[in-house]
Scaffold this motif. Sequence first.
Motif, PDB file in Angstrom:
ATOM      1  N   LEU A 181       0.858  -1.183   0.000  1.00 56.18           N
ATOM      2  CA  LEU A 181       0.000   0.000   0.000  1.00 56.18           C
ATOM      3  C   LEU A 181       0.891   1.228   0.000  1.00 56.18           C
ATOM      4  N   THR A 182       0.652   2.120  -0.932  1.00 59.38           N
ATOM      5  CA  THR A 182       1.429   3.342  -1.021  1.00 59.38           C
ATOM      6  C   THR A 182       0.745   4.431  -0.203  1.00 59.38           C
ATOM      7  N   LYS A 183       1.521   5.072   0.682  1.00 54.54           N
ATOM      8  CA  LYS A 183       1.002   6.181   1.490  1.00 54.54           C
ATOM      9  C   LYS A 183       0.835   7.405   0.608  1.00 54.54           C
ATOM     10  N   PRO A 184      -0.174   8.206   0.840  1.00 52.59           N
ATOM     11  CA  PRO A 184      -1.229   8.005   1.828  1.00 52.59           C
ATOM     12  C   PRO A 184      -2.300   7.047   1.284  1.00 52.59           C
ATOM     13  N   PHE A 185      -2.940   6.317   2.181  1.00 54.71           N
ATOM     14  CA  PHE A 185      -4.039   5.430   1.794  1.00 54.71           C
ATOM     15  C   PHE A 185      -5.172   5.612   2.791  1.00 54.71           C
ATOM     16  N   ALA A 186      -6.365   5.210   2.366  1.00 56.76           N
ATOM     17  CA  ALA A 186      -7.534   5.322   3.237  1.00 56.76           C
ATOM     18  C   ALA A 186      -7.505   4.193   4.263  1.00 56.76           C
ATOM     19  N   PRO A 187      -7.972   4.453   5.480  1.00 58.95           N
ATOM     20  CA  PRO A 187      -7.982   3.401   6.497  1.00 58.95           C
ATOM     21  C   PRO A 187      -8.676   2.115   6.023  1.00 58.95           C
ATOM     22  N   ALA A 188      -9.743   2.257   5.257  1.00 62.78           N
ATOM     23  CA  ALA A 188     -10.463   1.067   4.788  1.00 62.78           C
ATOM     24  C   ALA A 188      -9.585   0.182   3.895  1.00 62.78           C
ATOM     25  N   GLN A 189      -8.608   0.779   3.214  1.00 62.08           N
ATOM     26  CA  GLN A 189      -7.748  -0.012   2.328  1.00 62.08           C
ATOM     27  C   GLN A 189      -6.922  -1.028   3.097  1.00 62.08           C
ATOM     28  N   ILE A 190      -6.483  -0.684   4.294  1.00 61.32           N
ATOM     29  CA  ILE A 190      -5.678  -1.618   5.077  1.00 61.32           C
ATOM     30  C   ILE A 190      -6.534  -2.787   5.540  1.00 61.32           C
ATOM     31  N   VAL A 191      -7.773  -2.508   5.937  1.00 65.43           N
ATOM     32  CA  VAL A 191      -8.690  -3.567   6.374  1.00 65.43           C
ATOM     33  C   VAL A 191      -9.000  -4.498   5.205  1.00 65.43           C
ATOM     34  N   THR A 192      -9.249  -3.926   4.030  1.00 65.08           N
ATOM     35  CA  THR A 192      -9.529  -4.730   2.843  1.00 65.08           C
ATOM     36  C   THR A 192      -8.341  -5.612   2.478  1.00 65.08           C
ATOM     37  N   ALA A 193      -7.137  -5.051   2.538  1.00 69.29           N
ATOM     38  CA  ALA A 193      -5.936  -5.817   2.191  1.00 69.29           C
ATOM     39  C   ALA A 193      -5.743  -6.986   3.148  1.00 69.29           C
ATOM     40  N   VAL A 194      -5.889  -6.736   4.441  1.00 69.33           N
ATOM     41  CA  VAL A 194      -5.731  -7.806   5.432  1.00 69.33           C
ATOM     42  C   VAL A 194      -6.803  -8.880   5.225  1.00 69.33           C
ATOM     43  N   ALA A 195      -8.052  -8.452   5.077  1.00 66.03           N
ATOM     44  CA  ALA A 195      -9.134  -9.419   4.908  1.00 66.03           C
ATOM     45  C   ALA A 195      -8.932 -10.266   3.653  1.00 66.03           C
ATOM     46  N   GLN A 196      -8.501  -9.639   2.565  1.00 64.27           N
ATOM     47  CA  GLN A 196      -8.279 -10.361   1.311  1.00 64.27           C
ATOM     48  C   GLN A 196      -7.206 -11.442   1.497  1.00 64.27           C
ATOM     49  N   LEU A 197      -6.085 -11.085   2.100  1.00 61.28           N
ATOM     50  CA  LEU A 197      -5.023 -12.068   2.305  1.00 61.28           C
ATOM     51  C   LEU A 197      -5.438 -13.170   3.258  1.00 61.28           C
ATOM     52  N   LEU A 198      -6.145 -12.819   4.320  1.00 62.96           N
ATOM     53  CA  LEU A 198      -6.554 -13.844   5.295  1.00 62.96           C
ATOM     54  C   LEU A 198      -7.576 -14.797   4.698  1.00 62.96           C
ATOM     55  N   ASN A 199      -8.460 -14.280   3.859  1.00 60.88           N
ATOM     56  CA  ASN A 199      -9.512 -15.115   3.289  1.00 60.88           C
ATOM     57  C   ASN A 199      -9.037 -16.003   2.164  1.00 60.88           C
ATOM     58  N   THR A 200      -8.090 -15.523   1.365  1.00 62.87           N
ATOM     59  CA  THR A 200      -7.685 -16.284   0.174  1.00 62.87           C
ATOM     60  C   THR A 200      -6.227 -16.683   0.157  1.00 62.87           C
ATOM     61  N   GLY A 201      -5.403 -15.982   0.955  1.00 63.44           N
ATOM     62  CA  GLY A 201      -3.976 -16.250   0.927  1.00 63.44           C
ATOM     63  C   GLY A 201      -3.270 -15.605  -0.241  1.00 63.44           C
TER      64      GLY A 201
END
Length: 131
Positions: free
Chosen positions: A105-125
């Motif tokens: 993620l390139t700064k600056p980013f929206a807070p929701a982007q970090i949640v989406t990135a984490v959820a995507q990796l945790l759900n699918t790897g």
Amino acid sequence: MQGTGVTILVVEDEQLIRDMVADALSDGGFEAEVAVSGEDAVSLLQGNQTKYRALVTDINLFGKLDGWQVGHRARELNPDISVIYMTGAAADQWPAHGVPNSILLTKPFAPAQIVTAVAQLLNTGTPPAQS
């Protein structure tokens, strides 16, 4: 809100960004623990190798270890840990230095982007398709 019981390690030496990321993850239902240096992060990871499901790390950190090194060490300790890198200037180094199946993620980013990135990796790897 009830937490998911999923603990994310956030490594960021700038307090405002660290707080924003930790708050976003908490709002997204995750439990966030924070470290201010790569050395602190590696100590936490070594102390409990399976506690953290994901690592969110800045690239340029105070101390001897940078975010690339923290990501590699995290994967050595736990091959299944999801890794999300944050940077304002080192994005061009990601293909050479980032661990496989990570997200940048390139700064600056929206807070929701970090949640989406984490959820995507945790759900699918795997990271979401880059457009």
